[in-house]
Design a protein around this motif. Structure first.
Motif, PDB file in Angstrom:
ATOM      1  N   ARG A  54       1.057  -1.341  -0.234  1.00 34.94           N
ATOM      2  CA  ARG A  54       0.271   0.158  -0.089  1.00 34.94           C
ATOM      3  C   ARG A  54       1.149   1.142   0.222  1.00 34.94           C
ATOM      4  O   ARG A  54       0.679   2.170  -1.177  1.00 34.94           O
ATOM      5  N   ARG A  55       1.969   1.102   0.707  1.00 30.05           N
ATOM      6  CA  ARG A  55       2.540   2.895   0.654  1.00 30.05           C
ATOM      7  C   ARG A  55       3.882   2.733   0.369  1.00 30.05           C
ATOM      8  O   ARG A  55       4.576   3.782  -0.096  1.00 30.05           O
ATOM      9  N   LYS A  56       4.702   1.333  -0.212  1.00 32.60           N
ATOM     10  CA  LYS A  56       5.481   1.253  -0.857  1.00 32.60           C
ATOM     11  C   LYS A  56       5.408   2.062  -2.459  1.00 32.60           C
ATOM     12  O   LYS A  56       4.502   1.424  -3.073  1.00 32.60           O
ATOM     13  N   LEU A 464      -1.032   4.358  13.987  1.00 35.23           N
ATOM     14  CA  LEU A 464      -0.826   5.488  13.441  1.00 35.23           C
ATOM     15  C   LEU A 464       0.490   4.715  12.557  1.00 35.23           C
ATOM     16  O   LEU A 464       1.383   3.829  14.145  1.00 35.23           O
ATOM     17  N   ASP A 465       1.950   4.718  12.044  1.00 33.25           N
ATOM     18  CA  ASP A 465       2.989   3.866  11.942  1.00 33.25           C
ATOM     19  C   ASP A 465       3.979   4.634  12.940  1.00 33.25           C
ATOM     20  O   ASP A 465       3.102   6.118  14.075  1.00 33.25           O
ATOM     21  N   SER A 466       4.370   3.827  13.396  1.00 32.86           N
ATOM     22  CA  SER A 466       5.770   4.592  14.256  1.00 32.86           C
ATOM     23  C   SER A 466       6.490   5.533  13.601  1.00 32.86           C
ATOM     24  O   SER A 466       8.201   5.554  14.451  1.00 32.86           O
ATOM     25  N   VAL A 571       1.926 -10.742   8.437  1.00 28.73           N
ATOM     26  CA  VAL A 571       3.175  -9.280   8.246  1.00 28.73           C
ATOM     27  C   VAL A 571       2.757  -8.791   7.871  1.00 28.73           C
ATOM     28  O   VAL A 571       2.831  -7.081   8.490  1.00 28.73           O
ATOM     29  N   TRP A 572       2.975  -8.151   6.652  1.00 29.35           N
ATOM     30  CA  TRP A 572       2.681  -6.913   6.494  1.00 29.35           C
ATOM     31  C   TRP A 572       2.074  -7.210   4.935  1.00 29.35           C
ATOM     32  O   TRP A 572       2.103  -7.537   4.131  1.00 29.35           O
ATOM     33  N   GLY A 573       0.692  -6.061   4.524  1.00 28.72           N
ATOM     34  CA  GLY A 573       0.891  -5.851   2.904  1.00 28.72           C
ATOM     35  C   GLY A 573      -0.748  -7.015   2.835  1.00 28.72           C
ATOM     36  O   GLY A 573      -1.443  -7.648   3.460  1.00 28.72           O
TER      37      GLY A 573
HETATM   38  N1  UDP Z   1       5.284  -3.405  11.779  1.00 30.56           N
HETATM   39  C1  UDP Z   1       5.733  -4.496  12.822  1.00 30.56           C
HETATM   40  N2  UDP Z   1       5.296  -5.661  12.144  1.00 30.56           N
HETATM   41  C2  UDP Z   1       5.518  -6.241  11.703  1.00 30.56           C
HETATM   42  C3  UDP Z   1       5.958  -5.211  10.557  1.00 30.56           C
HETATM   43  C4  UDP Z   1       6.088  -3.724  10.413  1.00 30.56           C
HETATM   44  O1  UDP Z   1       4.441  -3.692  13.807  1.00 30.56           O
HETATM   45  O2  UDP Z   1       5.859  -7.382  10.781  1.00 30.56           O
HETATM   46  C5  UDP Z   1       5.001  -1.621  11.658  1.00 30.56           C
HETATM   47  C6  UDP Z   1       6.303  -1.000  11.458  1.00 30.56           C
HETATM   48  O3  UDP Z   1       7.014  -1.074  12.600  1.00 30.56           O
HETATM   49  C7  UDP Z   1       5.193   0.578  10.897  1.00 30.56           C
HETATM   50  C8  UDP Z   1       3.824  -0.359  10.754  1.00 30.56           C
HETATM   51  O4  UDP Z   1       3.428  -1.307  11.083  1.00 30.56           O
HETATM   52  O5  UDP Z   1       4.958   1.270  11.823  1.00 30.56           O
HETATM   53  C9  UDP Z   1       3.576  -0.410   9.083  1.00 30.56           C
HETATM   54  O6  UDP Z   1       5.169  -0.302   8.725  1.00 30.56           O
HETATM   55  P1  UDP Z   1       6.004  -0.504   7.174  1.00 30.56           P
HETATM   56  O7  UDP Z   1       5.975   0.981   8.375  1.00 30.56           O
HETATM   57  O8  UDP Z   1       7.126  -1.248   7.155  1.00 30.56           O
HETATM   58  O9  UDP Z   1       5.194   0.235   6.248  1.00 30.56           O
HETATM   59  P2  UDP Z   1       4.642   0.661   5.360  1.00 30.56           P
HETATM   60  O10 UDP Z   1       4.686   2.667   5.496  1.00 30.56           O
HETATM   61  O11 UDP Z   1       6.109   0.970   4.640  1.00 30.56           O
HETATM   62  O12 UDP Z   1       3.972   0.494   4.123  1.00 30.56           O
END
Ligand code: UDP
Ligand code: MN
Length: 811
Positions: A54-56, A464-466, A571-573
């Motif tokens: 989504r954000r990549k 929120l993202d960190s 994980v993510w996505g």
């Molecule tokens: N995150 C997490 N566990 C994971 C992957 C990501 O807690 O296995 C957290 C990451 O630290 C961040 C948030 O989820 O705060 C979103 O991830 P990221 O910023 O990598 O995503 P992006 O903004 O790049 O799409």
């Protein structure tokens, strides 16, 4: 004549062999090109898949266009301070007014000496609380390392305390000036003002106003807390102190800070937040808002502790680009991979830096309800960079109305970095609203968010993202929408913090989150025409087909009503797609709120590891989403380079029963409804081509009737002549598909998982009109018999009986 002799005797054989091999070669080349083309297409699609997320890719791609730099030239400040202030005013509005008036006030006060006017007992008591509380926290958190951490914390606390005191004193002084009081009664009056980071106050609700009641101050650590029961703003005082007179003092330069033992301090921890006088002023201002409270409305609070930043000259201040000194370039490059952004610079800029107020002009005039729901802010992180994590937290603390911020929950998704353990516990222990949850095993962003949500006690969840920075007035506009309708899920405008120089950049208005096939998140501007026709204002909420995923607020009970996230996502996505489809299809709405703005560092890579392969993880997640939510449209997704996901022996997408049942239970609408009503601009043809299939050689159309194939005069109304070429490259009539058997064709029930049912058509530059078996190593094509019927033959580029055309092509 000369040629003839080559066609005699052995020459004839040779010539035949030569011509035959040339033909074979041509065929081979054609086949090769087809497969290369196909591979190329697949590669292109794979690339999309690789970038899938989504954000990549947003930074380089879709977001590039709408970005703007905030135009503050820091050098101007040194040359011409006034001009700089005017410029700052462009983004900070109101700011210089406070500033100059306060300065004027303070200048007239020759006796101003923070240490003299601060009640001493007050300080001692505070020190006591700090000490015991910190030790206690540290003890419970860290066994064995107390000694090494505790003194440092206390040292910093002392610094902060000193600063609080000096600020307290200044506020008191202004207060006194306003009320015509003398220094003698200042320590009594000290209690009339609260001074705190507005957002770190616990249980802070709009207080019931009582005439002439004195404000009581409860303190914890270096943060002054007001609790619901204890805070009563003196209404008389309120009357006397108009907002205009409560201006912040000149910001303390860290070098001039005197701690409460009288020592000069110039070692203020860079990563330590500052408590400015503005904070106190804002608390009063906000309480005066509550004073007007009558179940009614108030103007959005522009709470911002940092809008009188303590160090105007600090690197990156006001969201300006920071620069790496020459001699640090290597270091900064070396450290890049710690977070995949400029980690070195992030450490140089204050963790409580000011950023420009980028809201559209009208936002600060907008009214919101007095009784908005409160929120739990949830930050999930894994191996986040220390400075960005802290900056994220501070931006929430510093710019959120305290009574609306129930808590901040930090979910540590099993980070491996040491500093994210005890050091973080200790640091955060000074903020009573911050809670840390540690996951024993790496769960991934999705399940980490769910863990955060389950611990949340607020009415609304804000994820929120960190590595973000919340802007001025970010929270209320979000909560207002949820208040108006709990099924509204709202996102701030995600602005961009440069990964290279950490500058804060505005994004253009009217951007909505969308997706393109195969479920790739992106941004798209509302069409000009639409904006004009509907007279859309730049502060109007924007309906958003898909949320970016990282930053949003949702009513907690509604989140659970929707079944939260699919816990099977790893994980993510893909989770942004899942929740977006779920929200829209099951009766909710997603909006982007232009009056709420949050900066985010878009990174080129993840600084954390994927337990399994990244691409595989994301595509598996997407497959789960697609299977549950996309109905017949899922073929479009698979048809864009994801055929391989259909092979269950390769990809196990897990059990979906619960998700499917949930969709039924919630009586969610179809994906077709979603496309028609929420995202009508998306091109989503269900098949690649359809209609009758015309054969160029026979000049007739293919018919399948009573179990046999033949060619007949084309008739578009004849159902037996209707075929479609699907996204999974099948030639389909109703539910049956053309299937090769030996060199014949039969009809079999369609099955997307069977590669031998796939045909190449229009996919390369060679043999484009042909219909060629995909799974054969040799090019085998569908050919119309001269009389009737169809067969399979070796492909022949020029044979018109092997050329087929559908009535309509969509892709
Ligand atoms: N995150 C997490 N566990 C994971 C992957 C990501 O807690 O296995 C957290 C990451 O630290 C961040 C948030 O989820 O705060 C979103 O991830 P990221 O910023 O990598 O995503 P992006 O903004 O790049 O799409
Ligand atoms: Mn992020």
């Amino acid at each position: 004549m000369k040629f003839r002799k080559y066609f005699r005797g052995s020459g004839r054989v040779l010539a035949f062999v030569f011509i035959a091999s040339v033909i074979w070669l041509l065929f081979d080349m054609a086949a090769l090109r087809i497969s290369i083309n196909d591979v190329n297409q697949d590669l292109k699609e794979r690339e999309i898949v690789l970038n899938q997320g989504r954000r990549k890719g947003n930074v380089e791609g879709v977001l590039k266009h709408p970005l703007q730099k905030v135009n503050i030239d820091k050098r101007e400040f040194f040359k011409n301070r006034n001009r700089f202030e005017r410029k700052v005013d462009e983004v900070y509005r109101k700011w210089p007014k406070f500033r100059t008036e306060t300065q004027a006030l303070l200048k007239h006060d020759k006796h101003l000496n923070p240490m003299l006017v601060t009640g001493k007992s007050f300080v001692e008591q505070k020190e006591e609380i700090n000490q015991s509380k910190v030790n206690q926290t540290v003890k419970s958190l860290v066994k064995g390392t107390i000694i090494s951490i505790s003194p440092k914390i206390n040292e910093t606390k002392t610094v902060i305390n000193g600063k609080v005191n000096s600020i307290t004193a200044k506020i008191n002084k202004i207060n006194a000036a306003v009320n015509g009081q003398t220094e003698a009664n200042l320590d009594v009056k000290a209690h009339l003002l609260t001074k705190a980071l507005p957002a770190v106050q616990e249980k802070m609700y709009p207080p019931a106003l009582k005439e002439n009641t004195v404000v009581k101050i409860r303190q914890t650590n270096d943060t002054l807390l007001m609790s619901r029961n204890e805070v009563h703003v003196d209404a008389g005082l309120q009357k006397n102190l108009s907002n205009d007179l409560l201006k912040p003092a000149e910001t303390d330069n860290p070098k001039n800070i005197i701690d409460n033992r009288g020592n000069h301090i110039n070692t203020l921890n860079k990563t330590k937040p500052d408590i400015t006088q503005k904070a106190a002023e804002e608390v009063l201002r906000s309480t005066s808002v509550w004073a007007r409270r009558s179940g009614g409305l108030h103007k959005v609070m522009a709470l911002d502790v940092t809008d009188m930043p303590r160090d105007l000259q600090a690197m990156g201040q006001f969201g300006q680009p920071a620069r790496v000194p020459r001699d640090k370039e290597l270091e900064s490059r070396r450290r890049w991979s710690e977070g995949y952004f400029n980690v070195f610079l992030s450490e140089q800029i204050p963790i409580d830096r000011a950023i420009p107020d980028t809201r559209p002009q009208t936002c600060s005039e907008n009214l919101v309800h007095d009784d908005l729901p409160n929120t739990s802010v949830i930050f999930c992180f894994v191996d986040e960079v220390w400075s960005t994590l802290l900056r994220s937290v501070h931006s929430v603390l510093n710019r959120s109305p305290p009574h609306l911020l129930k808590e901040i929950i930090l979910v540590d998704d099993c980070s491996t970095k040491d500093y994210l353990k005890e050091q973080l516990d200790v640091y955060m222990s000074q903020f009573p609203k911050v809670r840390i949850i540690r996951l024993k095993e790496r769960q991934g962003l999705i399940r980490a968010r769910m863990a955060g949500a389950s611990a949340a006690t607020g009415e609304v969840l804000t994820f929120l993202d960190s590595h973000i920075e919340c802007n001025v007035g970010w929270l209320e506009p979000l909560l207002e929408r949820v208040y108006l309708d709990r099924k509204k899920v709202v996102c701030p405008v995600i602005e961009v913090i440069s990964d290279k120089d950490m500058s804060y950049m505005l994004v253009d208005n009217f951007q909505r989150g969308i997706f393109r096939w195969p479920l790739v998140f992106g941004w798209s501007a509302l069409p000009e025409e639409y904006i004009r026709k509907n007279q859309v204002k730049d502060s109007d909420p924007i309906r958003c087909p898909v949320m970016a995923g990282g930053l949003f607020s949702i009513d907690k009970s509604y989140f659970y009503e929707l079944g939260a996230y699919d816990p099977g996502l790893d994980v993510w996505g893909g989770e942004n797609m899942e929740i977006s489809f779920k929200i829209w299809m099951c009766g909710g709405e997603i909006e982007i709120i232009p009056c709420s703005r949050v900066g985010h560092i878009f990174r080129g890579d993840n600084p954390y590891k994927f337990p399994k392969d990244r691409v595989k993880t994301v595509e598996r997640n997407l497959a789960r989403v697609v299977e549950v939510w996309l109905d017949e449209y899922k073929e479009i997704f698979y048809g864009h380079g994801y055929h391989h996901l259909l092979d269950k022996s390769v990809t196990d997408i897990g059990n979906l029963t619960e998700q499917i049942q949930l969709r039924e239970k919630l009586k969610c609408k179809s994906f077709k409804w979603y496309l028609e009503n929420v995202y009508p601009d998306l091109d989503a043809p269900l098949v690649k081509a359809e209609g009758v299939i015309f054969n160029a050689g026979a000049r007739k159309c293919l018919v399948f009737q009573n179990g046999i194939f033949f060619l007949d005069k084309c008739d578009v109304t004849n159902k037996s002549q209707q075929f479609s070429y699907t996204w999974l490259r099948m030639l389909r009539q109703n539910t049956s598909c053309l299937t090769p058997q030996e060199m014949q064709i039969i009809m079999e029930p369609c099955d997307n998982t069977k590669p031998h049912l796939r045909w190449m058509h229009k996919s390369g530059k060679v043999l484009t009109d042909h219909v060629m078996i995909e799974s054969h190593s040799q090019p085998i094509c569908l050919e119309a018999g001269v009389k009737a019927g169809i067969y399979l033959k070796n492909c022949d580029a020029i044979n018109s009986f092997q050329k087929w055309q559908f009535t309509h092509y969509y892709a």
